[in-house]
Scaffold this motif. Structure first.
Motif, PDB file in Angstrom:
ATOM      1  N   LEU A  33       0.894  -1.229  -0.142  1.00 11.64           N
ATOM      2  CA  LEU A  33       0.156  -0.089  -0.042  1.00 11.64           C
ATOM      3  C   LEU A  33       0.939   1.355   0.030  1.00 11.64           C
ATOM      4  O   LEU A  33       0.515   2.279  -0.391  1.00 11.64           O
ATOM      5  CB  LEU A  33      -0.849  -0.031   1.172  1.00 11.64           C
ATOM      6  N   VAL A  34       2.099   1.150   0.521  1.00  8.64           N
ATOM      7  CA  VAL A  34       2.835   2.299   0.637  1.00  8.64           C
ATOM      8  C   VAL A  34       3.919   2.673  -0.249  1.00  8.64           C
ATOM      9  O   VAL A  34       4.078   3.415  -0.892  1.00  8.64           O
ATOM     10  CB  VAL A  34       3.539   2.346   2.123  1.00  8.64           C
ATOM     11  N   GLU A  35       4.619   1.364  -0.753  1.00  6.37           N
ATOM     12  CA  GLU A  35       5.478   1.651  -1.789  1.00  6.37           C
ATOM     13  C   GLU A  35       5.338   0.462  -2.757  1.00  6.37           C
ATOM     14  O   GLU A  35       6.340  -0.039  -3.779  1.00  6.37           O
ATOM     15  CB  GLU A  35       7.003   1.449  -1.231  1.00  6.37           C
ATOM     16  N   GLY A  36       4.009   0.016  -2.847  1.00  7.94           N
ATOM     17  CA  GLY A  36       4.013  -1.113  -4.071  1.00  7.94           C
ATOM     18  C   GLY A  36       3.910  -0.535  -5.420  1.00  7.94           C
ATOM     19  O   GLY A  36       4.248   0.786  -5.774  1.00  7.94           O
ATOM     20  N   LYS A  37       4.500  -1.473  -6.512  1.00  7.69           N
ATOM     21  CA  LYS A  37       4.543  -1.284  -7.783  1.00  7.69           C
ATOM     22  C   LYS A  37       3.603  -1.622  -8.669  1.00  7.69           C
ATOM     23  O   LYS A  37       3.641  -1.366  -9.851  1.00  7.69           O
ATOM     24  CB  LYS A  37       5.932  -1.689  -8.155  1.00  7.69           C
ATOM     25  N   SER A  38       2.445  -2.457  -8.323  1.00  2.00           N
ATOM     26  CA  SER A  38       1.588  -2.915  -9.109  1.00  2.00           C
ATOM     27  C   SER A  38       0.877  -1.887 -10.004  1.00  2.00           C
ATOM     28  O   SER A  38       0.710  -2.014 -11.062  1.00  2.00           O
ATOM     29  CB  SER A  38       0.579  -3.586  -8.223  1.00  2.00           C
TER      30      SER A  38
END
Lengths: 456, 456
Positions: A33-38
């Motif tokens: 949620l904070v640093e995701g790449k999706s």
């Protein structure tokens, strides 16, 4: 001094191993949620690449992109697995209208179904016979059907809560409609789009001719739900109206394509595999964001999360971007074949191919004993509002991997909006919510983590 | 012959009474999804009427519309309950820019917060001091704050799964920001919009001056999250930049408005009330579809379902469209006052004010014994994927009705997209999905049905 360093390393190590499942899941969700790449991956796949029908140049661009992104994740292995795929092309945009007995025409939004033959170059004009199902078609028989366009107009059932059930109850019209109609000498087939919404867009999808000879194959297309309602009500007023459509699609020779695969090799059981995957191909009308760009980037995110959080799996974890789910399942078939040939033991295969919506849980194809073990993990998912753990139904691409020991599973996102977009021009990046996509990826990573740690 | 008719009637009657809870819930969901009116009601309320700030002409139009629609449902009683509400008006559109030391200006998307005073007619220009919370503000003190615009820039926390928690963790900046900043002689306040998305829209909402004297009140506004990030990064490069904003809002005298109420009178316990409600007022930037048009039309739908399905409740069931939730809660306060005066015994009060998204369940303020009874109904909701039954938090409008015996409850829809729209120009009808809205209404009707039938 060296001993002290080893001691410190051991302490740090034991600290890591001492982390509870709760802690790890918290880290997984937080990172997604904070640093995701999706979401940014999906933006590239959807906006920069776009729709990627099997065998198309865009599908090849997607393969290149997928491999390059996996290469950047620092996995243990990344490779392309060759597979021959069908190449069906839509050709120039389809065109259709309703022609009343008076001669007045009304344009209709239409698309050829995947696998269909074209009309002749001038198009097809014929009277229309509306049916709700194959039973009704059979009752009408050749006397009523011959030379006409069969119009399948059974809507998806709105009171089914799971919209996939409603889809399952209608899709025979699209997939088998031409085969059935050809039995009675129909000239062509049009089918009401598979969506619960009343919209102006035709929704594509695959169809089959079964073992019909080439000369007996009739053109098959989908029209929008609004146009289906329009046509039906016009037919009530004017039984003799005609329908015209023209499509330019073609089935070309199979071409070479690829599954894209990346792996973190297991520390204890390197020949036991847990895979996460979706399909890299899509239909061509939208950009395939929900179907199945979402599943692709969520699966990639699972491996990114393992790397970022330094989770070292005991079993080998693979992301598999399957090619050609939509119109052939060749990638999935090939992957399973190679796995068998290589003696790879797949213990869990998780697919995400139901859209990038808020995850509600998972469905499993497995033994009761295994399922009970899975249920014991359910409380760990409660803080993330993941509550749906049910047996039955995993996914098309993990289907060929089914056996007595492999647990096949599917991510189950909220299904209410899925068919608003499915296979249509509105399956686009703007229809995906960042947080909903990320929560799905985190849920998948959590399940994979638990399977890897606790085995089955 | 007469006896036979009576016998048949009794048989039919007993057949109806013999229907299981499962059957009734199935009928409720089916009617809501197949022939529901919530979505078309919402279209009218959102598109034909639009934003409806308390005291505005549009709020009065909404009152008229609500009463007319309830009148058409064949309820036992429909009435308007008068209540005086605050009338704050935005005036001409706000305008703002960042002015760098070099003189270069960059426009900023801004909106006055509800209840704020205007700037002076030429606008306010001042240096900016960025803070994350009131602690930081206090540390900086008058020396750093006096004469400046305080810029509250603590973002909503993305790793909280329930986005309302993330909102709760930040909204003090918006609501109390002016009071706190005024203590240290600030000239004005701007606050980062309360949303998890990075967007270009200011999100409105209410603020207070507490007991600040009129002469000490400073203008207070929200800027978009993109502009908040921009301003923050520009401040790092240029501490001496200035911020300019101009707003024309005004607090006028209270005006008369109404709660709109409709009732099906109970067959056995007419003075025991179960109410369902939402708030009819909204902010003015969008059309208030999610906040709280959705809750209004879902509550109306509950009573329509009872009428359509011929469910005759034992207790009186009311729909209450509360006026002025957003900036005053006057409608809810008045409703509770009148209920007390009239000795009306409220046994359950259910609010929908969290958006028209897929329902996940309910939250309850009640005793443990009551909650355990509620939990016994949980399996009935499983087919509808309603799984969230938790204690704690019902809703603002049912708050004044809390007592030892009244069960207050809130519908809990999926919260992931709520703050993308909340109080902004994007809270519009197109952001609501028909099925998601309808499922919420059916879930509310089911809970009301069970409370009515089984009591507490």
């Amino acid at each position: 001094m060296k001993n002290i360093i080893i001691l410190i390393a051991l302490c740090l190590g034991s600290h890591i191993f001492a982390q509870s499942d709760e802690d790890i899941l918290k880290q997984i969700y937080k990172s997604a949620l904070v640093e995701g790449k999706s979401y940014s991956w999906l933006e590239t796949l959807s906006i920069d690449i776009g729709g990627r029908l099997s065998g198309s140049l865009n599908a090849e661009r997607a393969v290149e992109w997928g491999k390059a992104e996996l290469d950047s994740l620092g996995l243990d292995k990344v490779w392309l697995q060759p597979v021959m795929v069908p190449k069906w092309v839509r050709g120039a945009k389809e065109f259709a209208y309703i022609k009343a007995s008076s001669g007045e025409t009304t344009n209709v939004n239409i698309c050829a179904l995947g696998g269909s033959v074209s009309t002749n170059p001038l198009g097809l004009t014929a009277k229309v016979i509306e049916v709700k199902d194959f039973e009704e078609l059979k009752r009408l028989g050749e006397a009523e059907v011959k030379g006409k366009i069969v119009f399948y107009n059974r809507p998806m059932q709105p009171d089914l809560i799971n919209t996939f059930e409603a889809y399952g109850g209608c899709v025979d019209q699209r997939y088998m409609g031409a085969v059935e109609a050809a039995k009675y000498g129909a000239a062509g087939v049009i089918v009401r789009s598979m969506t619960l919404s009343l919209d102006d867009m035709p929704h594509a999808g695959s169809m089959t001719y079964g073992d019909l000879q080439v000369s007996d194959r009739i053109p098959s297309a989908a029209i929008s739900t609004k146009d289906a309602n329009l046509l039906s009500s016009m037919l009530h007023l004017d039984k003799n109206l005609e329908f015209y459509f023209k499509q330019n699609c073609k089935q070309l020779k199979d071409v070479k394509s690829y599954n894209v695969i990346g792996e973190i090799t297991g520390s204890q059981f390197p020949n036991d595999y847990i895979i996460v995957g979706g399909h890299l191909d899509s239909w061509d009308l939208g950009d395939g964001s929900h179907d199945d760009g979402a599943g692709i980037v969520q699966s990639m995110e699972v491996l990114r999360l393992f790397k970022t959080l330094k989770i070292k799996p005991k079993h080998s974890i693979r992301v598999v971007m399957f090619m050609n789910e939509e119109n052939g399942l060749r990638g999935a078939t090939e992957y399973a074949k190679v796995a068998t040939t290589n003696g790879e033991n797949h213990i869990m295969s998780l697919e995400s191919d139901s859209g990038g919506f808020t995850p509600r849980g998972f469905s499993f194809d497995c033994s009761d004993a295994t399922f009970n073990k899975v249920l014991s993990w359910k409380p760990l998912f409660k803080p993330y509002l993941i509550h749906y753990f049910e047996k039955g139904g995993s996914g098309a691409d993990v289907g060929p991997l089914k056996n007595d020991t492999n647990v096949t599973a599917g991510l189950r996102p909220d299904s209410q909006r899925y068919f608003d977009h499915h296979h249509s021009a509105s399956d686009t990046f703007d229809a995906v919510n960042k947080r909903e996509l990320e929560l799905g990826a985190a849920s998948m990573a959590s399940l994979v983590y638990l399977f890897d740690k606790h085995g089955i």
